[in-house]
Design a protein around this motif. Structure first.
Motif, PDB file in Angstrom:
ATOM      1  N   VAL A  21      52.307  -2.067  82.813  1.00  0.00           N
ATOM      2  CA  VAL A  21      52.394  -3.334  82.074  1.00  0.00           C
ATOM      3  C   VAL A  21      51.118  -3.615  81.276  1.00  0.00           C
ATOM      4  O   VAL A  21      50.988  -4.677  80.677  1.00  0.00           O
ATOM      5  CB  VAL A  21      52.702  -4.516  83.017  1.00  0.00           C
ATOM      6  CG1 VAL A  21      53.963  -4.261  83.808  1.00  0.00           C
ATOM      7  CG2 VAL A  21      51.539  -4.836  83.938  1.00  0.00           C
ATOM      8  N   GLY A  45      46.370  -5.154  96.118  1.00  0.00           N
ATOM      9  CA  GLY A  45      45.332  -4.647  95.243  1.00  0.00           C
ATOM     10  C   GLY A  45      45.816  -4.648  93.809  1.00  0.00           C
ATOM     11  O   GLY A  45      46.911  -5.144  93.517  1.00  0.00           O
ATOM     12  N   LEU A  78      48.207  -7.588  78.540  1.00  0.00           N
ATOM     13  CA  LEU A  78      49.092  -7.491  79.706  1.00  0.00           C
ATOM     14  C   LEU A  78      50.093  -8.641  79.661  1.00  0.00           C
ATOM     15  O   LEU A  78      49.734  -9.773  79.345  1.00  0.00           O
ATOM     16  CB  LEU A  78      48.230  -7.582  80.966  1.00  0.00           C
ATOM     17  CG  LEU A  78      48.910  -7.671  82.322  1.00  0.00           C
ATOM     18  CD1 LEU A  78      48.068  -6.941  83.360  1.00  0.00           C
ATOM     19  CD2 LEU A  78      49.066  -9.122  82.762  1.00  0.00           C
ATOM     20  N   THR A 125      56.193  -6.854  89.067  1.00  0.00           N
ATOM     21  CA  THR A 125      55.748  -5.666  89.803  1.00  0.00           C
ATOM     22  C   THR A 125      55.116  -6.056  91.131  1.00  0.00           C
ATOM     23  O   THR A 125      55.274  -5.363  92.139  1.00  0.00           O
ATOM     24  CB  THR A 125      54.761  -4.845  88.953  1.00  0.00           C
ATOM     25  OG1 THR A 125      55.291  -4.706  87.643  1.00  0.00           O
ATOM     26  CG2 THR A 125      54.546  -3.477  89.549  1.00  0.00           C
ATOM     27  N   ARG A 126      54.394  -7.171  91.127  1.00  0.00           N
ATOM     28  CA  ARG A 126      53.804  -7.620  92.398  1.00  0.00           C
ATOM     29  C   ARG A 126      54.896  -7.952  93.411  1.00  0.00           C
ATOM     30  O   ARG A 126      54.752  -7.697  94.609  1.00  0.00           O
ATOM     31  CB  ARG A 126      52.898  -8.825  92.172  1.00  0.00           C
ATOM     32  CG  ARG A 126      51.578  -8.433  91.526  1.00  0.00           C
ATOM     33  CD  ARG A 126      50.789  -9.646  91.103  1.00  0.00           C
ATOM     34  NE  ARG A 126      50.381 -10.476  92.215  1.00  0.00           N
ATOM     35  CZ  ARG A 126      50.172 -11.795  92.125  1.00  0.00           C
ATOM     36  NH1 ARG A 126      50.336 -12.424  90.979  1.00  0.00           N
ATOM     37  NH2 ARG A 126      49.799 -12.469  93.176  1.00  0.00           N
TER      38      ARG A 126
HETATM   39  S1  SF4 Z   1      48.943  -5.943  89.795  1.00  0.00           S
HETATM   40 FE1  SF4 Z   1      50.072  -4.020  89.558  1.00  0.00          FE
HETATM   41  S2  SF4 Z   1      51.381  -4.363  87.742  1.00  0.00           S
HETATM   42 FE2  SF4 Z   1      49.793  -5.941  87.689  1.00  0.00          FE
HETATM   43  S3  SF4 Z   1      48.162  -5.051  86.399  1.00  0.00           S
HETATM   44 FE3  SF4 Z   1      47.647  -4.565  88.572  1.00  0.00          FE
HETATM   45  S4  SF4 Z   1      48.512  -2.524  88.909  1.00  0.00           S
HETATM   46 FE4  SF4 Z   1      49.480  -3.353  87.046  1.00  0.00          FE
END
Ligand code: SF4
Ligand code: SF4
Length: 249
Positions: free
Chosen positions: A173, A197, A179, A187-188
């Motif tokens: 993303v 993380g 972003l 995604t979280r």
């Molecule tokens: S939390 Fe996950 S989806 Fe969001 S920026 Fe970080 S790695 Fe990418």
């Protein structure tokens, strides 16, 4: 209490980054209800308060709030900033990043950028020349005396960077234009790795030595499942149930 003394008091408690704005710079950047002329008539300067690296977590971990279940870091921040405000005569007004007035938050990232705390980067957060993406803008003090306004950073680290952050992102993303927060949030929800993380933030080439500890990062990444957040999660997932290949696994 001078500005230097206020900054020193905040730094002792882990708030080691701050920047100044005049009311004339500040008011056009915030919702009317937060403008100095409405929120704290008599305000003559603004101090934007943040933290870089592990200093805040380290000070917080030694505080009584560290043992609380509900919003311990927010409560620590409110107490410390409130105590500093009490030492200023007449008492300074405060604004906290999670506070809403008339349903409106303070635009902390925009204020931090204008006050020189960091520059916006591809990760959708501010980047600092020393601390990289490991900073947060947490509070404001509405001061009763004027300040020399700070300047935005001229730092531009994403320009020309090979962007290991984008390659590392578990949801794909992170794009050149920035972003998309709703894609990151999706995604979280879907991936545990993004609830404890952030591989993209951890891959940033600026200030890796200031990276949050795993416990600190997990605290910031976890989803606080309250009713409005649950509703937002449902709407986000229903709008794009398959994650269009970005967040679903
Ligand atoms: S939390 Fe996950 S989806 Fe969001 S920026 Fe970080 S790695 Fe990418
Ligand atoms: S890794 Fe490079 S492109 Fe990504 S946020 Fe850091 S400086 Fe910007």
């Amino acid at each position: 209490m001078s500005l230097e003394q206020i900054r020193a008091g905040l730094e002792t408690a882990g708030f080691n980054l701050s920047g100044t704005l005049s009311p004339e710079q500040f008011d056009p950047l915030v919702p009317e209800v937060w403008q100095s002329k409405h929120h704290v008539p008599g305000c003559r300067g603004i101090l934007v308060v943040g933290s870089g690296g592990r200093a805040l977590w380290s000070a917080f971990a030694r505080s009584p709030e560290a043992g609380l279940r509900e919003d311990p870091l927010d409560r620590y921040t409110a107490r410390v900033v409130g105590e500093v405000a009490d030492t200023i005569l007449p008492r300074a007004g405060i604004g906290l990043y999670w506070e809403k007035r008339d349903k409106q938050y303070l635009p902390m990232m925009k204020l931090g950028e204008r006050a020189g705390l960091g520059t916006p980067g591809r990760l959708g957060i501010l980047l600092h020349p020393e601390f990289g993406p490991w900073l947060a803008v947490r509070a404001l003090l509405y001061l009763p005396f004027p300040v020399d306004p700070g300047e935005p950073q001229s730092f531009d680290p994403c320009n020309g960077c090979p962007a290991p952050c984008a390659a590392a992102c578990l949801g794909q993303v992170v794009h050149e234009a920035g972003l998309e927060p709703s894609d990151c949030f999706r995604t979280r929800v879907l991936k545990r790795g993004c609830r404890v993380g952030c591989a993209a933030r951890s891959a940033c080439v600026v200030g890796p030595e200031h990276a949050y500890t795993p416990t600190q990062l997990a605290h910031h990444q976890r989803i606080r499942w309250r009713r409005p957040v649950l509703g937002y999660a449902l709407r986000t997932l229903l709008a794009d149930p398959l994650g269009r290949g970005r967040g679903a696994s």
